[in-house]
Design a protein around this motif. Sequence first.
Motif, short mmCIF file in Angstrom:
data_model
loop_
_atom_site.label_atom_id
_atom_site.label_comp_id
_atom_site.label_asym_id
_atom_site.label_seq_id
_atom_site.Cartn_x
_atom_site.Cartn_y
_atom_site.Cartn_z
N TYR A 156 1.14 -1.47 -0.21
CA TYR A 156 0.15 0.21 -0.34
C TYR A 156 1.33 0.96 0.29
O TYR A 156 2.04 1.30 0.37
N GLU B 15 -9.29 5.31 -0.65
CA GLU B 15 -9.84 4.34 0.80
C GLU B 15 -11.78 6.07 0.87
O GLU B 15 -11.29 5.51 1.43
N THR C 207 -4.45 7.08 1.69
CA THR C 207 -4.82 6.18 0.57
C THR C 207 -6.28 7.50 -0.18
O THR C 207 -6.93 7.93 0.23
N SER D 27 -4.83 -1.84 -0.16
CA SER D 27 -6.13 -1.32 -1.20
C SER D 27 -5.05 -1.46 -2.63
O SER D 27 -4.24 -1.75 -2.83
N MET E 31 -13.14 0.27 3.89
CA MET E 31 -12.03 -0.16 4.38
C MET E 31 -11.13 0.16 5.57
O MET E 31 -11.71 -0.31 6.38
N ASP F 105 -5.43 1.87 -4.76
CA ASP F 105 -4.27 2.78 -4.46
C ASP F 105 -2.79 2.05 -5.05
O ASP F 105 -2.31 2.80 -5.55
#
Length: 357
Positions: A180, A186, A184, A232, A191, A235
Amino acid sequence: MPKIASGEKIQLIAEGEITGEDSLYSERTGKRKFGTSTYKVYGALAGLQEEEEAVKPYLLVWLHGMDNGIELGHLTTIQKRLRHRVIFVVPMCPQTHKGTQFNWGCAFRTRDDKKQLGFVHGKLHEGYLMALTSKISDLAYEFDAERVLVMGYSMGGFGAFQLGGFAPDAFDVVMSVAGYGLGTLEPEDAMYGAPQPASSEIFEEFLTGIASELSRVPIVLAVHAQKDSMSSFRDVKAIIKSCKETQAKRGVLHTAELLEVEDRWADSDRNRKKRRISGHHYFNFSLLDESSEDFLWSKLRKYLSQAPLRLELRPLHIARVGEEPRVGFKCPRCNGPRYIGPDEFSTKAKNLHYRYK
């Protein structure tokens, strides 16, 4: 150069520690120390013929995940998959120091790690990244390594991106498995539960800084499953995309590739039955099992046979010029020092004095 016993599958040949005493100087904070980071160096020759044991080795840096380590048998398997003599450098993440924790070069206060969001609230610690990449470069020089690779799983994959982006000319390969980035993309209600838009802004800064520098590394590979709910896919896909776009702008013929793990393999690791299904358990499929040959290793060996050799700048030491602290580098071309002040420290500055290996 330390010797490796012929016929041994894998052998411990050196160990040591990296401490914050040699961290990069900061005018604002003074010397930024970090907790001790130990490392071990192993030589692996399994499955090689006598003439193959004599070739220049690959130096492979393995960065552990939060489970803190890797079995020696796994290193041997990786060496066999590479079909080459390998020197493994296996460091341990810095210990907590005065309330500061580390996810490799990402440093954060312990209180900021609520919900394991240190990778969002933390910042990259140049002192540790400098110390670790300097040690790696010194070991590559000592063993006369043909190639230098950095790999890691989960948090280790995060660390691989950090090291490759911080010192891209020191590596031929950066490989992040289930890794990762910093921050992020997300959504806040999915998540990680990371705060938005702040987390996306941090991630975009990571893309324009560290991730864009990855384009200088000849081979950048990311292994990831869309089903992964612990790190993720979105990402990592953005990191590889950024790397490719920067390569195109610079006109370099390097490799940046995302190898996608199918959903059916995302929880295929053995001995995971009692753990919740997270899509984050594909270590064996990607790196060790027979499936890894076609999925990963055959591709990597091909890329290595075609990739240009890395640029290398060998760190010398932290030195003083007059009264001002400086970072010293030794140029293997002319054997002379090139001193870089704290404000100049960057890949561009380092590349003013380099040589092709």
